[in-house]
Design a protein around this motif. Structure first.
Motif, PDB file in Angstrom:
ATOM      1  N   LEU A  27       0.818  -1.208   0.000  1.00  0.00           N
ATOM      2  CA  LEU A  27       0.000   0.000   0.000  1.00  0.00           C
ATOM      3  C   LEU A  27       0.854   1.261   0.000  1.00  0.00           C
ATOM      4  CD1 LEU A  27      -2.933  -0.974   2.400  1.00  0.00           C
ATOM      5  CD2 LEU A  27      -3.026  -0.640  -0.077  1.00  0.00           C
ATOM      6  N   GLU A  28       1.935   1.239   0.742  1.00  0.00           N
ATOM      7  CA  GLU A  28       2.841   2.396   0.736  1.00  0.00           C
ATOM      8  C   GLU A  28       3.354   2.665  -0.671  1.00  0.00           C
ATOM      9  OE1 GLU A  28       5.845   1.417   3.540  1.00  0.00           O
ATOM     10  OE2 GLU A  28       4.551   1.704   5.290  1.00  0.00           O
ATOM     11  N   GLY A  29       3.668   1.596  -1.400  1.00  0.00           N
ATOM     12  CA  GLY A  29       4.135   1.745  -2.777  1.00  0.00           C
ATOM     13  C   GLY A  29       3.078   2.318  -3.696  1.00  0.00           C
ATOM     14  N   LEU A  30       1.824   2.156  -3.306  1.00  0.00           N
ATOM     15  CA  LEU A  30       0.711   2.706  -4.085  1.00  0.00           C
ATOM     16  C   LEU A  30       0.295   4.086  -3.597  1.00  0.00           C
ATOM     17  CD1 LEU A  30      -1.376  -0.582  -4.243  1.00  0.00           C
ATOM     18  CD2 LEU A  30      -0.278   0.530  -6.203  1.00  0.00           C
ATOM     19  N   GLY A  31       1.041   4.624  -2.630  1.00  0.00           N
ATOM     20  CA  GLY A  31       0.768   5.959  -2.118  1.00  0.00           C
ATOM     21  C   GLY A  31      -0.384   6.007  -1.133  1.00  0.00           C
ATOM     22  N   ALA A  32      -0.674   4.893  -0.476  1.00  0.00           N
ATOM     23  CA  ALA A  32      -1.811   4.830   0.447  1.00  0.00           C
ATOM     24  C   ALA A  32      -1.344   4.617   1.875  1.00  0.00           C
ATOM     25  CB  ALA A  32      -2.752   3.701   0.035  1.00  0.00           C
ATOM     26  N   SER A  33      -2.123   5.126   2.826  1.00  0.00           N
ATOM     27  CA  SER A  33      -1.778   4.954   4.243  1.00  0.00           C
ATOM     28  C   SER A  33      -3.010   4.832   5.144  1.00  0.00           C
ATOM     29  CB  SER A  33      -0.925   6.142   4.729  1.00  0.00           C
ATOM     30  OG  SER A  33      -1.653   7.362   4.597  1.00  0.00           O
ATOM     31  N   ARG A  34      -4.227   5.031   4.576  1.00  0.00           N
ATOM     32  CA  ARG A  34      -5.447   4.987   5.377  1.00  0.00           C
ATOM     33  C   ARG A  34      -6.460   4.024   4.743  1.00  0.00           C
ATOM     34  NH1 ARG A  34      -6.639   8.431   9.178  1.00  0.00           N
ATOM     35  NH2 ARG A  34      -8.872   8.466   8.639  1.00  0.00           N
ATOM     36  N   PRO A  35      -6.193   2.727   4.845  1.00  0.00           N
ATOM     37  CA  PRO A  35      -7.086   1.762   4.193  1.00  0.00           C
ATOM     38  C   PRO A  35      -8.401   1.578   4.938  1.00  0.00           C
ATOM     39  CG  PRO A  35      -5.366   0.605   5.398  1.00  0.00           C
ATOM     40  CD  PRO A  35      -5.017   2.076   5.453  1.00  0.00           C
ATOM     41  N   LEU A  36      -9.448   1.287   4.172  1.00  0.00           N
ATOM     42  CA  LEU A  36     -10.726   0.838   4.721  1.00  0.00           C
ATOM     43  C   LEU A  36     -10.726  -0.680   4.600  1.00  0.00           C
ATOM     44  CD1 LEU A  36     -13.669   1.045   5.692  1.00  0.00           C
ATOM     45  CD2 LEU A  36     -14.325   1.520   3.315  1.00  0.00           C
ATOM     46  N   LEU A  37     -10.803  -1.372   5.736  1.00  0.00           N
ATOM     47  CA  LEU A  37     -10.798  -2.830   5.754  1.00  0.00           C
ATOM     48  C   LEU A  37     -12.240  -3.330   5.719  1.00  0.00           C
ATOM     49  CD1 LEU A  37      -9.457  -5.619   6.098  1.00  0.00           C
ATOM     50  CD2 LEU A  37      -9.401  -5.193   8.572  1.00  0.00           C
ATOM     51  N   LEU A  38     -12.587  -4.097   4.698  1.00  0.00           N
ATOM     52  CA  LEU A  38     -13.929  -4.634   4.523  1.00  0.00           C
ATOM     53  C   LEU A  38     -13.943  -6.134   4.790  1.00  0.00           C
ATOM     54  CD1 LEU A  38     -14.952  -2.869   1.183  1.00  0.00           C
ATOM     55  CD2 LEU A  38     -15.395  -2.108   3.520  1.00  0.00           C
ATOM     56  N   SER A  39     -14.968  -6.602   5.501  1.00  0.00           N
ATOM     57  CA  SER A  39     -15.102  -8.031   5.753  1.00  0.00           C
ATOM     58  C   SER A  39     -16.548  -8.331   6.137  1.00  0.00           C
ATOM     59  CB  SER A  39     -14.123  -8.479   6.848  1.00  0.00           C
ATOM     60  OG  SER A  39     -14.036  -9.894   6.892  1.00  0.00           O
ATOM     61  N   ASP A  40     -16.778  -9.515   6.734  1.00  0.00           N
ATOM     62  CA  ASP A  40     -18.131  -9.867   7.164  1.00  0.00           C
ATOM     63  C   ASP A  40     -18.113 -10.287   8.628  1.00  0.00           C
ATOM     64  OD1 ASP A  40     -17.575 -12.731   7.352  1.00  0.00           O
ATOM     65  OD2 ASP A  40     -17.694 -12.784   5.177  1.00  0.00           O
ATOM     66  N   GLN A  41     -19.295 -10.434   9.194  1.00  0.00           N
ATOM     67  CA  GLN A  41     -19.398 -10.708  10.626  1.00  0.00           C
ATOM     68  C   GLN A  41     -18.850 -12.090  10.993  1.00  0.00           C
ATOM     69  OE1 GLN A  41     -23.623  -9.884  11.239  1.00  0.00           O
ATOM     70  NE2 GLN A  41     -23.108  -7.952  12.236  1.00  0.00           N
ATOM     71  N   GLY A  42     -19.023 -13.061  10.105  1.00  0.00           N
ATOM     72  CA  GLY A  42     -18.503 -14.390  10.390  1.00  0.00           C
ATOM     73  C   GLY A  42     -17.002 -14.391  10.564  1.00  0.00           C
ATOM     74  N   LEU A  43     -16.290 -13.718   9.676  1.00  0.00           N
ATOM     75  CA  LEU A  43     -14.830 -13.658   9.764  1.00  0.00           C
ATOM     76  C   LEU A  43     -14.387 -12.831  10.967  1.00  0.00           C
ATOM     77  CD1 LEU A  43     -14.031 -13.238   5.980  1.00  0.00           C
ATOM     78  CD2 LEU A  43     -13.562 -15.245   7.388  1.00  0.00           C
ATOM     79  N   GLU A  44     -15.193 -11.853  11.351  1.00  0.00           N
ATOM     80  CA  GLU A  44     -14.888 -11.088  12.558  1.00  0.00           C
ATOM     81  C   GLU A  44     -15.029 -11.976  13.795  1.00  0.00           C
ATOM     82  OE1 GLU A  44     -15.994  -6.684  14.270  1.00  0.00           O
ATOM     83  OE2 GLU A  44     -17.637  -7.913  13.525  1.00  0.00           O
ATOM     84  N   GLN A  45     -16.063 -12.787  13.824  1.00  0.00           N
ATOM     85  CA  GLN A  45     -16.329 -13.632  14.985  1.00  0.00           C
ATOM     86  C   GLN A  45     -15.283 -14.728  15.172  1.00  0.00           C
ATOM     87  OE1 GLN A  45     -20.333 -14.942  14.226  1.00  0.00           O
ATOM     88  NE2 GLN A  45     -21.248 -12.978  14.777  1.00  0.00           N
TER      89      GLN A  45
END
Length: 395
Positions: A27-45
């Motif tokens: 991400l740093e190589g792509l000039g990014a530093s503030r990612p939005l992490l997307l997922s679902d509740q099952g993977l969170e649990q």
């Protein structure tokens, strides 16, 4: 096989133990530093989201925001909601952690943001739109099935019209695909089986559709050989990291293959079953594949015979007379499907899903006829013939 073809896979592949820890550097190589992490509740649990968060933290890049409410069949509304969240939190990149629904949601969000819009429907026909603003995008698949981390396709539900919309554009491909064995270890056996069979269908349809080409064939045949050997092992022992990695790479290869050739009638009917009857995609693929291959057999006899080699191995291929190889290929897949069904309870008929009624066959067939995948199927199919296939796989 098409006389002219194009093949593109700009996605960087990070595969193996510790692949997650490389994401901040990418991400740093792509000039990014503030990612939005997307997922679902099952993977969170089950703690999968936490593993990724810790890997990002170790690299000095915590997510600006984490959103874990993406449903199994994501929709236009969810995409628009997440795009608004991205802007509201000042994010500059996307990390999609999950199966096809999560990754396709991220692709949809990327479309909305790239075109400076607020509604995914405004990006319909994205294959003809300019790239727009580049939103750095990393995909982390948690199933070895959709191959969405290596495809130019996004499938997003339009509940109001009871269809699954397909968006196609090379601009949808992630900047990086991260294959880490930790991400699929908690996948239950039945989902492992269904998503794995989905990947196998991707490879088979990519290798037989009208737009197949030499490069997509190479990817597809390698994917088949890996999947048929590793899938039963991954189903029987989810902690078998070697099998999990073989499946992850096989799924990616199959995704890259069909992203550059296309799929066919299995997917056209499968998408319709999902939109009309809410049949899980992997289960629809598992149920439909043998019947559709029988339907295509006359047009694909030589090609199906060639596929016996990667699907069954050199000994079976050599021992089978050339004129019997095509049917042997189909029989081999039926046997694999039954093995997975015996291990997991995976349905092999539509009636076993409990979601489909015979009176819905006409609507499913009409929807399938409007699906883009049907265009490149090797054998043409009309409404009555699709209804016939649905009747065949009913019970």
């Amino acid at each position: 096989m098409s006389a002219y073809y194009e093949f593109k896979l700009p996605t960087k592949i990070l595969s193996g133990d510790g692949a997650l820890e490389h994401i901040p550097h990418e991400l740093e190589g792509l000039g990014a530093s503030r990612p939005l992490l997307l997922s679902d509740q099952g993977l969170e649990q089950v703690g999968t989201v936490k593993i990724v968060q810790e890997a990002l933290h170790q690299g000095g890049m915590d997510p600006a925001e984490t959103f874990c409410r993406i449903p199994p069949d994501s929709s236009i509304e969810v995409v628009n909601q997440v795009a608004a969240l991205f802007r509201g939190k000042g994010c500059d990149s996307l990390i999609a952690l999950g199966g096809g629904s999560v990754i396709d949601t991220a692709k949809g969000v990327g479309m909305v943001l790239a075109q400076a819009g607020s509604d995914l429907l405004d990006a319909a026909g994205c294959e003809v739109l300019p790239r727009g603003a580049h939103v750095p995008f990393v995909a982390i698949p948690t199933t070895a099935g959709t191959g969405s981390e290596a495809t130019l396709v996004a499938v997003v539900a339009d509940p109001a019209n009871r269809v699954k919309m397909e968006f196609l554009s090379y601009h949808l491909l992630p900047d990086a695909a991260v294959l880490d064995p930790r991400m699929t270890e908690t996948l239950p056996p039945r989902i492992t089986a269904a998503t794995g069979f989905d990947a196998l269908v991707h490879a088979i349809e990519a290798a037989t559709c009208l737009q197949r080409n030499p490069v997509s064939d190479a990817f597809a045949e390698k994917a088949m050989a890996q999947i048929v050997r590793a899938l039963p092992r991954a189903v029987q022992n989810g902690k078998d990291r070697k099998a999990r990695m073989v499946m992850a790479n096989g799924s990616l290869l199959a995704g890259a293959a069909f992203s550059n050739s296309m799929v066919g009638l299995v997917h056209a009917i499968g998408h319709a079953l999902g939109g009309v009857c809410h049949v899980a995609h992997g289960e629809a693929m598992t149920i439909l594949l043998p019947a559709v291959m029988q339907y295509n057999l006359e047009k694909c006899k030589e090609r199906y015979g060639e596929l016996l080699l990667p699907l069954a191995g050199p000994e079976v291929y050599a021992a089978t007379p050339a004129e019997l190889r095509a049917q042997k290929t189909i029989d081999t897949l039926v046997a694999l499907r039954q093995q997975l069904a015996d291990l997991t309870g995976l349905p092999t008929t539509l009636s076993q899903t409990g979601r489909v009624k015979p009176e819905q066959f006409d609507e499913v067939a009409s929807t399938a006829l409007n699906d883009g995948a049907i265009i490149v199927n090797p054998a043409e199919a009309n409404h009555e013939e699709i209804v016939g296939i649905l009747r065949e796989v009913w019970a």
